[in-house]
Design a protein around this motif. Structure first.
Motif, PDB file in Angstrom:
ATOM      1  N   PRO A   1       0.811  -1.222   0.000  1.00 24.62           N
ATOM      2  CA  PRO A   1       0.000   0.000   0.000  1.00 24.62           C
ATOM      3  C   PRO A   1       0.845   1.274   0.000  1.00 24.62           C
ATOM      4  N   ALA A   2       0.288   2.322  -0.579  1.00 27.47           N
ATOM      5  CA  ALA A   2       0.921   3.639  -0.550  1.00 27.47           C
ATOM      6  C   ALA A   2       0.829   4.213   0.857  1.00 27.47           C
ATOM      7  N   LYS A   3       1.708   5.184   1.133  1.00 22.77           N
ATOM      8  CA  LYS A   3       1.665   5.897   2.413  1.00 22.77           C
ATOM      9  C   LYS A   3       1.425   7.375   2.148  1.00 22.77           C
ATOM     10  N   ILE A   4       0.878   8.054   3.143  1.00 21.75           N
ATOM     11  CA  ILE A   4       0.837   9.506   3.132  1.00 21.75           C
ATOM     12  C   ILE A   4       1.413  10.014   4.448  1.00 21.75           C
ATOM     13  N   ASN A   5       1.984  11.194   4.387  1.00 25.13           N
ATOM     14  CA  ASN A   5       2.496  11.846   5.593  1.00 25.13           C
ATOM     15  C   ASN A   5       1.405  12.696   6.224  1.00 25.13           C
ATOM     16  N   LEU A   6       1.030  12.372   7.448  1.00 30.90           N
ATOM     17  CA  LEU A   6       0.158  13.254   8.217  1.00 30.90           C
ATOM     18  C   LEU A   6       0.974  14.397   8.806  1.00 30.90           C
ATOM     19  N   SER A   7       2.283  14.185   8.920  1.00 30.95           N
ATOM     20  CA  SER A   7       3.205  15.250   9.308  1.00 30.95           C
ATOM     21  C   SER A   7       4.590  14.888   8.813  1.00 30.95           C
ATOM     22  N   LEU A   8       5.397  15.922   8.599  1.00 24.60           N
ATOM     23  CA  LEU A   8       6.798  15.702   8.239  1.00 24.60           C
ATOM     24  C   LEU A   8       7.597  16.890   8.747  1.00 24.60           C
ATOM     25  N   ASP A   9       8.436  16.629   9.749  1.00 21.38           N
ATOM     26  CA  ASP A   9       9.287  17.657  10.330  1.00 21.38           C
ATOM     27  C   ASP A   9      10.744  17.231  10.142  1.00 21.38           C
ATOM     28  N   VAL A  10      11.614  18.196   9.882  1.00 21.32           N
ATOM     29  CA  VAL A  10      13.045  17.938   9.745  1.00 21.32           C
ATOM     30  C   VAL A  10      13.746  18.664  10.881  1.00 21.32           C
TER      31      VAL A  10
ATOM     32  N   LYS B   1       2.075  -2.378 -10.860  1.00 18.69           N
ATOM     33  CA  LYS B   1       2.207  -1.041 -10.296  1.00 18.69           C
ATOM     34  C   LYS B   1       0.918  -0.237 -10.457  1.00 18.69           C
ATOM     35  N   ASN B   2       0.435   0.290  -9.334  1.00 17.08           N
ATOM     36  CA  ASN B   2      -0.713   1.190  -9.336  1.00 17.08           C
ATOM     37  C   ASN B   2      -0.387   2.521  -8.654  1.00 17.08           C
ATOM     38  N   ILE B   3       0.587   2.514  -7.745  1.00 17.31           N
ATOM     39  CA  ILE B   3       0.993   3.729  -7.046  1.00 17.31           C
ATOM     40  C   ILE B   3       1.810   4.593  -7.998  1.00 17.31           C
ATOM     41  N   PRO B   4       1.474   5.871  -8.133  1.00 19.10           N
ATOM     42  CA  PRO B   4       2.271   6.755  -9.003  1.00 19.10           C
ATOM     43  C   PRO B   4       3.736   6.775  -8.589  1.00 19.10           C
ATOM     44  N   VAL B   5       4.611   6.946  -9.590  1.00 23.74           N
ATOM     45  CA  VAL B   5       6.056   6.925  -9.382  1.00 23.74           C
ATOM     46  C   VAL B   5       6.558   8.335  -9.069  1.00 23.74           C
TER      47      VAL B   5
ATOM     48  N   GLY C   1       7.970   2.740  -4.118  1.00 23.94           N
ATOM     49  CA  GLY C   1       9.146   1.877  -4.192  1.00 23.94           C
ATOM     50  C   GLY C   1       9.500   1.264  -2.850  1.00 23.94           C
ATOM     51  N   SER C   2       9.379   2.058  -1.789  1.00 20.11           N
ATOM     52  CA  SER C   2       9.666   1.548  -0.438  1.00 20.11           C
ATOM     53  C   SER C   2       8.665   0.485  -0.029  1.00 20.11           C
ATOM     54  N   SER C   3       7.392   0.697  -0.370  1.00 21.23           N
ATOM     55  CA  SER C   3       6.366  -0.281  -0.030  1.00 21.23           C
ATOM     56  C   SER C   3       6.563  -1.575  -0.812  1.00 21.23           C
TER      57      SER C   3
ATOM     58  N   ASP D   1      12.106   4.931   4.099  1.00 21.74           N
ATOM     59  CA  ASP D   1      10.694   4.653   4.361  1.00 21.74           C
ATOM     60  C   ASP D   1      10.388   3.159   4.475  1.00 21.74           C
ATOM     61  N   VAL D   2      11.370   2.309   4.155  1.00 19.31           N
ATOM     62  CA  VAL D   2      11.097   0.864   4.136  1.00 19.31           C
ATOM     63  C   VAL D   2      10.726   0.312   5.513  1.00 19.31           C
ATOM     64  N   PRO D   3      11.412   0.691   6.604  1.00 17.09           N
ATOM     65  CA  PRO D   3      11.003   0.150   7.909  1.00 17.09           C
ATOM     66  C   PRO D   3       9.538   0.429   8.234  1.00 17.09           C
ATOM     67  N   PHE D   4       9.078   1.675   7.998  1.00 18.01           N
ATOM     68  CA  PHE D   4       7.665   1.963   8.228  1.00 18.01           C
ATOM     69  C   PHE D   4       6.781   1.070   7.365  1.00 18.01           C
TER      70      PHE D   4
END
Length: 283
Positions: free
Chosen positions: A8-17, A91-95, A102-104, A136-139
């Protein structure tokens, strides 16, 4: 006998650096969840010691540059496996979309080969192996909602988001994650109130989730790609809540609680860009 896995694809609900690390990576603090848009991965053992990837996409390589290929190679080396594998990818998730496709795929290969080769490795070990493939692979190995820290290797499970629909729209461009991070001035970052998003997930508070969700990479990508900014304005103007860029972009997503509203926004955006999706949260 083969093994099937969904990626499955992922989305970020937040992203802080939080800053730049000595190893060259950035220290991040992110909340991510999965959505009902996925690639399909089929794995079949080969008697000879080779890795073969087949897929119908001119945008994704089928050799050792492919993260799914890398995942199979890393797991083979880690467990001293002499068998080969044929990886078929639908493949269905946009590249290059900020959706972790790719991570998923790599994570799905790790989970699938764990079953196919009867390795019986715990998810924690698969996630550790995956950290050598991509941040992103571990998540993606866990396929849940999680707070992610470090450079992506520290994954802390969270409650899944409140039920809602997700409208995704990707303009016809690709964005380099490494390039966006290079352009980010970490000294100018206004850090997020990540704990408020965690509290919103615990309380199943949709409005609070939409209020505090944010992505510090947005400023960089929106300044560089005006079509992404325009897409965000259109989705916000159509009535979506929590409108945010996922990852380094260029995909913009918005949240709604009513399916009818989601369909209306989806239909409106179809005239603006080709890749538009209406999906549910998984998490």
């Amino acid at each position: 006998m083969g093994v099937l896995e969904k990626a499955p694809a992922k989305i970020n609900l937040s992203l802080d650096v939080l800053g730049k690390r000595d190893d060259g990576y950035h220290e991040v603090e992110m909340i991510m969840t999965t959505i009902d848009l996925y690639d399909r991965i089929e794995l079949e053992s080969l008697a000879n010691d080779t890795i073969h990837v087949s897929l119908a996409s001119r945008y994704v390589p089928s050799d050792e540059r492919n993260l799914a290929y890398k995942a199979a190679q890393v797991l083979k080396d880690h467990c001293n496996i002499n068998n080969g594998v044929h990886i078929r990818m639908d493949k269905n998730i946009p590249v290059s979309a900020g959706l972790g496709g790719g991570s998923s795929d790599a994570a799905a290969v790790l989970r699938g080969l764990n079953r196919l080769w009867k390795l019986e490795l715990p998810l924690e070990e698969l996630a550790h192996i995956g950290s050598a493939i991509g941040s992103d692979v571990p998540f993606c190995v866990y396929n849940n909602t999680a707070l992610v820290k470090g450079r992506g290797e520290k994954v802390f499970p969270l409650p899944k988001p409140p039920p809602c629909w997700v409208i995704l729209a990707k303009p016809d461009i690709g964005v380099s994650t490494s390039k966006i991070f290079q352009l980010l001035n970490t000294e100018d970052v206004v850090h997020l109130r990540t704990e408020e998003i965690v509290n919103a997930l615990i309380a199943k508070d949709f409005q609070k989730l939409c209020t505090y969700s944010a992505n510090v990479l947005e400023k960089v990508t929106l300044e560089r790609y005006p079509e992404v900014l325009e897409l965000k304005k259109k989705m916000t103007g159509a009535g979506a809540l929590g409108v945010l860029m996922s990852g380094s972009g260029p995909t913009i997503y918005g949240l709604v609680q009513q399916e009818k509203k989601g369909i209306s926004i989806y239909n409106g955006l179809r005239g603006f860009c080709d890749e538009v999706y209406l999906v549910r949260m998984l998490g």
